[in-house]
Motif scaffolding. Sequence first.
Motif, PDB file in Angstrom:
ATOM      1  N   ILE A  16      -3.230   0.533  -2.172  1.00  0.00           N
ATOM      2  CA  ILE A  16      -1.942  -0.149  -2.035  1.00  0.00           C
ATOM      3  C   ILE A  16      -1.215   0.451  -0.840  1.00  0.00           C
ATOM      4  N   MET A  17      -0.685  -0.414   0.029  1.00  0.00           N
ATOM      5  CA  MET A  17       0.014   0.047   1.234  1.00  0.00           C
ATOM      6  C   MET A  17       1.468  -0.397   1.184  1.00  0.00           C
ATOM      7  N   PHE A  18       2.372   0.565   1.386  1.00  0.00           N
ATOM      8  CA  PHE A  18       3.812   0.279   1.389  1.00  0.00           C
ATOM      9  C   PHE A  18       4.420   0.661   2.726  1.00  0.00           C
ATOM     10  N   GLU A  19       5.181  -0.248   3.345  1.00  0.00           N
ATOM     11  CA  GLU A  19       5.975   0.101   4.522  1.00  0.00           C
ATOM     12  C   GLU A  19       7.360   0.554   4.074  1.00  0.00           C
ATOM     13  N   ASN A  20       7.899   1.572   4.775  1.00  0.00           N
ATOM     14  CA  ASN A  20       9.243   2.108   4.495  1.00  0.00           C
ATOM     15  C   ASN A  20       9.377   2.656   3.077  1.00  0.00           C
ATOM     16  N   ASN A  24       8.495   5.052   7.398  1.00  0.00           N
ATOM     17  CA  ASN A  24       7.386   5.629   6.644  1.00  0.00           C
ATOM     18  C   ASN A  24       6.321   4.585   6.368  1.00  0.00           C
ATOM     19  N   LEU A  25       5.127   5.067   6.136  1.00  0.00           N
ATOM     20  CA  LEU A  25       4.016   4.232   5.706  1.00  0.00           C
ATOM     21  C   LEU A  25       3.232   5.021   4.663  1.00  0.00           C
ATOM     22  N   SER A  26       3.166   4.500   3.447  1.00  0.00           N
ATOM     23  CA  SER A  26       2.521   5.223   2.353  1.00  0.00           C
ATOM     24  C   SER A  26       1.324   4.453   1.817  1.00  0.00           C
ATOM     25  N   LEU A  27       0.266   5.210   1.462  1.00  0.00           N
ATOM     26  CA  LEU A  27      -0.939   4.653   0.853  1.00  0.00           C
ATOM     27  C   LEU A  27      -1.099   5.199  -0.559  1.00  0.00           C
ATOM     28  N   VAL A  28      -1.489   4.326  -1.465  1.00  0.00           N
ATOM     29  CA  VAL A  28      -1.799   4.700  -2.845  1.00  0.00           C
ATOM     30  C   VAL A  28      -3.251   4.318  -3.103  1.00  0.00           C
ATOM     31  N   MET A  29      -4.115   5.306  -3.299  1.00  0.00           N
ATOM     32  CA  MET A  29      -5.526   5.025  -3.595  1.00  0.00           C
ATOM     33  C   MET A  29      -5.753   5.191  -5.089  1.00  0.00           C
ATOM     34  N   VAL A  30      -6.300   4.149  -5.710  1.00  0.00           N
ATOM     35  CA  VAL A  30      -6.467   4.074  -7.160  1.00  0.00           C
ATOM     36  C   VAL A  30      -7.954   4.005  -7.506  1.00  0.00           C
ATOM     37  N   ASP A  31      -8.377   4.802  -8.495  1.00  0.00           N
ATOM     38  CA  ASP A  31      -9.773   4.784  -8.946  1.00  0.00           C
ATOM     39  C   ASP A  31      -9.790   4.744 -10.473  1.00  0.00           C
ATOM     40  N   ILE A  32     -10.660   3.887 -11.035  1.00  0.00           N
ATOM     41  CA  ILE A  32     -10.781   3.788 -12.490  1.00  0.00           C
ATOM     42  C   ILE A  32     -11.649   4.948 -12.984  1.00  0.00           C
TER      43      ILE A  32
END
Length: 567
Positions: A480-484, A426-434
């Motif tokens: 933020i990018m997470f592998e697995n 898996n490859l997951s992205l977390v996009m954060v905005d203030i």
Amino acid sequence: MTRISKNRWALWIVWLLLVPPGLYLVHQIFPTPQIDPWHLAAYVLFFVLTCLMPMNINGASTYLVQWVTIAVFLKYGIFVEILISQLMMLIVMVRSRTDEPMTMRIPFNSIMFFLISCFSGLAYLGAGGQIGSLDLLHILFYGLIFQLVSVFSNQIIYYSYDRLTGSQAKFFSIDALWDFALTLILFPYAIALYISEAYIGVSALLLLGIPFLIMTAVMKLYNNTQLINNDLQKAGEIGHQLAARLTADEVLDQFVIQVSEMFNVDYAYVIDYRGGSLLMLRMFEHQEFKHREIPPLRYYKGIAGRVIVNNSPIIYNKKSEWQDIVTGYIPNDTESIMCTPIARNSKIEGVLMLASKKKYAFKSHQLKILDFLSTYFAVSLEKAGYVQKAIAKSERCGLTKLYNYRYLDEALEKSMEKVKSGAIGNLSLVMVDIDHFKAINDEYGHQSGNDILMSLARILEAEVGQEGIVARYGGEEFVIMFENYSKDLTLLFAENLRKKIERHDFQIQRDLDMERSIETIHITLSIGVSTAPDDSDEPNALLRNADRALYIGAKQAGRNKVAAYSK
């Protein structure tokens, strides 16, 4: 009693039973013709001088003494030739540099030289050769038999010894071929020396011997020059390879590997000189890096300390020369050591130490080349540091010091290739905005807004750690990018992050007030999550999906929320 001790005693017993009685029998059975002491002394003199000027052929020392030993045999017979060969053996033993004990080398080599002299001499006489003959065809034919039997006997004895000791046995190696070639080259010189001395007298030894010795000396000088040139060429190649390395660790590792291979060492150490202490930076033992906790030493301690204090490279040829100096870690089986300072801008930065289990493993010219390489290494290390800083500037956001969009885009491409190849699941992205970040800038000032961005960046780094990559996407947005990481696990992380930020006290300074007072404020985050390969298998699409989840699922739903992309 150890195995080595048993072998030593066995060799000496065989020597006592074979060589002294054998010499007596040879003297009785094959009596020596009348000897002119001055002629024999001249032969011995040129023989010794030749022994003192060995040639280095194929990495091994070769003694061009056959031109004398053949002439001595043809004139005086087996007994004198055996004595001359034994003398050669002793000279070679004294001059040769090896880690084998003399108490084993002397009896073995004495037996070997004795047997070779006997086999070749008996073959000459048994085939019909006569000592003292001046018939040229007779000398050429039977003398060649003597030499060929000598070469073959030498190879058979070495082969048999290797088989008995369990070493890798190889009949007629490259060294044997060189020995055979030299035999053919030197054979005419030996015949010319013997015949000239018989007709002209001892002056023939001067007429032929002096030019031969001069030629040998010139060839030895040329040979040594070639060895130095070869080492310089290797040093140049190492320099080019170091120049191609971009990081300090790559330069350091490549330098240690290449230098160890070039000088054929068992151990290599890079010691850092910092704050008055010596710290082990790299340990390379038996062709692989080791990691051991080695306590630091004061800068003046041990061999490395001596090199630093004197600011001069040094060679030790055997353990007895350095064992009273050494402090700290060094393998017990070490014999030879070559050590040089690593200096940059006339300042010593560290020490390079190479070590071998063999005695006399290093030559003086190699120390000079190593000193040159160490300087080149220090320059390459400095250059790599500049390159790393330049790369860091091109990959990092100037304000938050997080990775920038350019770096994120390249990292996302590489990670998506891993997903497609099956390297990661898996490859997951977390996009954060203030949330409401513009209002913060308007009320407190842009510098206060920057303070919040930098504080949030440090929190994100701490929360992610080594598990993923944090980048500033632009403005008040972060990715933020997470592998697995599965989508569920990523959503759990995002929710915990949202709660943490919601409760966190951010200290800012009011830039728009005259008093510039310190104030505590709170912010909230809207977060969007997308995961490959479920949501997309294209990098840009995965990023757009996280952005869509952020704005549609979190912002439009009231902010301070976490939303996952759904098709």
